[in-house]
Design an enzyme around this catalytic site. Structure first.
Site, PDB file in Angstrom:
ATOM      1  N   ARG B  70       0.808  -1.214   0.000  1.00  0.00           N
ATOM      2  CA  ARG B  70       0.000   0.000   0.000  1.00  0.00           C
ATOM      3  C   ARG B  70       0.844   1.267   0.000  1.00  0.00           C
ATOM      4  NH1 ARG B  70      -3.735  -2.710   2.174  1.00  0.00           N
ATOM      5  NH2 ARG B  70      -2.026  -3.559   3.359  1.00  0.00           N
ATOM      6  N   THR B  71       1.699   1.387   1.004  1.00  0.00           N
ATOM      7  CA  THR B  71       2.413   2.652   1.192  1.00  0.00           C
ATOM      8  C   THR B  71       3.339   2.930   0.018  1.00  0.00           C
ATOM      9  OG1 THR B  71       2.301   2.301   3.567  1.00  0.00           O
ATOM     10  CG2 THR B  71       3.833   3.968   2.793  1.00  0.00           C
ATOM     11  N   LYS B  98      24.349  -7.293   1.042  1.00  0.00           N
ATOM     12  CA  LYS B  98      25.797  -7.515   1.101  1.00  0.00           C
ATOM     13  C   LYS B  98      26.406  -6.891   2.352  1.00  0.00           C
ATOM     14  CE  LYS B  98      26.020  -7.305  -3.948  1.00  0.00           C
ATOM     15  NZ  LYS B  98      26.380  -6.418  -5.050  1.00  0.00           N
ATOM     16  N   ARG B 120      11.245   3.769   4.467  1.00  0.00           N
ATOM     17  CA  ARG B 120      10.557   2.822   5.360  1.00  0.00           C
ATOM     18  C   ARG B 120      11.642   1.941   5.947  1.00  0.00           C
ATOM     19  NH1 ARG B 120       5.770  -0.612   5.513  1.00  0.00           N
ATOM     20  NH2 ARG B 120       4.696   1.379   5.497  1.00  0.00           N
ATOM     21  N   HIS B 148       4.402   6.789  11.605  1.00  0.00           N
ATOM     22  CA  HIS B 148       4.029   6.585  10.201  1.00  0.00           C
ATOM     23  C   HIS B 148       3.152   7.784   9.855  1.00  0.00           C
ATOM     24  CE1 HIS B 148       3.016   4.973   6.442  1.00  0.00           C
ATOM     25  NE2 HIS B 148       2.510   3.795   6.776  1.00  0.00           N
TER      26      HIS B 148
END
Lengths: 180, 324
Positions: B70-71, B98, B120, B148
């Site tokens: 969604r975001t 890595k 995020r 958020h």
């Protein structure tokens, strides 16, 4: 701070423009009025009222916010973002003759932005430009089709249009200093 | 809403900040500005050509260190509607596997001169770290259990659309309070805007400091839902749970799950919200999620408008004088 148009003068100019619109377009078929925010919007509504008084018919009326189309939006490394307001065009502009209404025509950059914005809504048959005041100093090849008053100005002057609906009175004044 | 109402000038006309790290930093006036701008942005999404040139030539990097549908999609659509150039870095295929650190990843991306980074990350404070070391604007798309902010803003837009206001509404937030960044952002936003916020969850999932935020805390879901204008469900974040916080998902549903029967305690025009992804039959019954009071898909639609507003407003930068 000279008042160059008072309420009567503004009213007469709009009435005259309404007649010119009807004369040039031979009626109101396919016409729609779209005001550029902020002061183009009440001007568009007043023109719609005048046209209704003359013909008895309603012309669809909308409002256009051009902020997101401004050519100076991201030019400053850091600068406040102009406030974005709603665009409301509750009809299709495809095939219509759009009468774009603004208060002052100056550099032509607002009109350029408005033309770009309008074209994103569809393909009008034609766009005609209506301004209450043309103060000159164009920076783009843009010309008004209907003008309330041609007002020669100096670059260091600013032209303020005040309308009842927003400013509680009708007048056009020229002020010294400050960018318009 | 009439044209005249929309022409009243907002109390503030700019976000005077480089980054959006959380709702905690925003004033009520700034929150109102984002919501008002989002209303205008929403109209762009209804046009035949859903694109405006506002962010032409700006580059936005979406850096997602946690899974998100969604975001991330919502940010990408918002960026494209504003004509920004966008790219999304999926962490499974990046140098992070890595062993590169977050700071090194960010500095390397920054060397390619993006204008904004949407981040995020599973660690709280990751955005604050990037904010200090990057010139680019940082937009928090969820950091650990901290905040958020764009979710809270889109929730607020959805509530304001339906109820016309935020002030004075009773908002019950029910679910996994411990792990929820959505909760923290919503508490900051709703209390700043004058809502009456109730939070409810199993005592094992209620953080100790909850009362400090100026909200009512209860373990009795009926008390939280009673006369509520808005009921917001939070997902049980099983992936963040290492201990046994409650006996079973089935028991959780029995005690805290939002059912039609329980919903009758709320106001007759209650709104049901969920930030997604939903666990049907755990925190919310399917008939409630798909029922007439649910605005869950409106929330998703509003997410694009809110993110457009945030990106547009942040593009103005932090330091400047008020324009004439």
């Amino acid at each position: 701070m000279p008042v160059v148009m008072d309420a009567d003068r503004i009213g007469r100019s709009l009435a005259r423009i309404a007649h010119e619109i009807l004369e040039r377009n031979k009626g109101i078929d396919d016409l729609a009025l779209i005001g550029v925010r902020s002061r183009g919007v009440p001007l568009a509504k007043r023109l719609a009222r005048h046209i209704k008084e003359i013909t008895g018919d309603d012309v669809p009326t909308g409002s256009l916010d051009i902020t997101l189309y401004r050519d100076d939006l991201m030019k400053h490394a850091v600068g406040p973002q102009p406030v974005v307001r709603r665009t409301e065009i509750p009809f299709s502009i495809d095939g219509r003759k759009i009468l774009l209404v603004d208060d002052v025509l100056y550099t032509g950059r607002t009109t350029r932005a408005a033309l770009d914005a309008l074209i994103d809504f569809g393909r009008p048959k034609a766009i005609q430009l209506i301004v209450l005041v043309d103060r000159g100093h164009r920076e783009l090849p843009i010309k008004a089709d209907y003008v309330g008053k041609n007002l020669p100005t100096a670059l260091d002057e600013s032209v303020q249009v005040r309308l009842q609906e927003i400013d509680d009175r009708d007048e056009v004044v020229v002020e010294q200093g400050g960018a318009a | 809403m009439s044209l005249q109402e929309l022409d009243t000038r907002p109390a503030v006309t700019a976000l005077r900040r480089k980054d959006l790290l959380g709702i905690a930093d925003l004033s009520p006036e700034e929150i109102a500005l984002v919501l008002d701008t989002a209303v205008a942005m929403k109209e762009v999404g209804s046009r035949p050509i859903k694109k405006v040139p506002a962010l032409r030539g700006k580059t936005v990097v979406n850096l997602f260190f946690e899974p998100s549908t969604r975001t991330r999609t919502s940010f990408e659509i918002a960026e494209k509607r504003l004509s920004a150039d966008t790219l999304s870095v999926a962490i499974g295929t990046s140098s992070v596997v890595k062993g590169e650190t977050l700071a090194d990843t960010a500095l390397n991306l920054e060397a390619m001169s993006p204008d904004m980074i949407v981040l995020r990350h599973s660690s709280s404070g990751a955005c604050h770290l990037l904010s200090r070391i990057c010139r680019s604007a940082i937009v928090n798309a969820g950091d650990g259990t901290n905040e958020h902010p764009t979710q809270a803003l889109l929730d607020a837009l959805t509530i304001r659309e339906r109820k016309g206001r935020l002030k004075g509404l009773k908002v019950a937030i029910v679910g996994d309070l411990l792990h929820s960044r959505v909760l923290r952002s919503n508490i900051h936003l709703l209390t700043k805007m004058g809502a009456d916020v109730w939070v409810c969850g199993p005592p094992t999932l209620v953080p100790a400091e909850m009362k400090r935020f100026g909200v009512q805390v209860t373990s009795h879901v009926d008390e939280a839902v009673a006369d509520a204008d808005v009921v917001m469900l939070l997902r049980l974040q099983l992936e963040r749970m290492e201990g046994a916080y409650f006996p079973s998902q089935r028991e959780y549903f029995q005690v805290f799950g939002m059912t039609e029967a329980r919903l009758r305690l709320a106001k007759p025009d209650v709104m049901i919200m969920h930030p997604g992804p939903m666990n049907r039959g755990v925190e919310i019954a399917s008939e409630v999620a798909d029922g007439p009071f649910s605005v869950i898909l409106d929330q998703v639609a509003n997410g694009v408008a809110v993110r457009m507003a945030v990106l547009y407003l942040l593009a103005g930068g932090a330091e400047h004088e008020e324009a004439a």
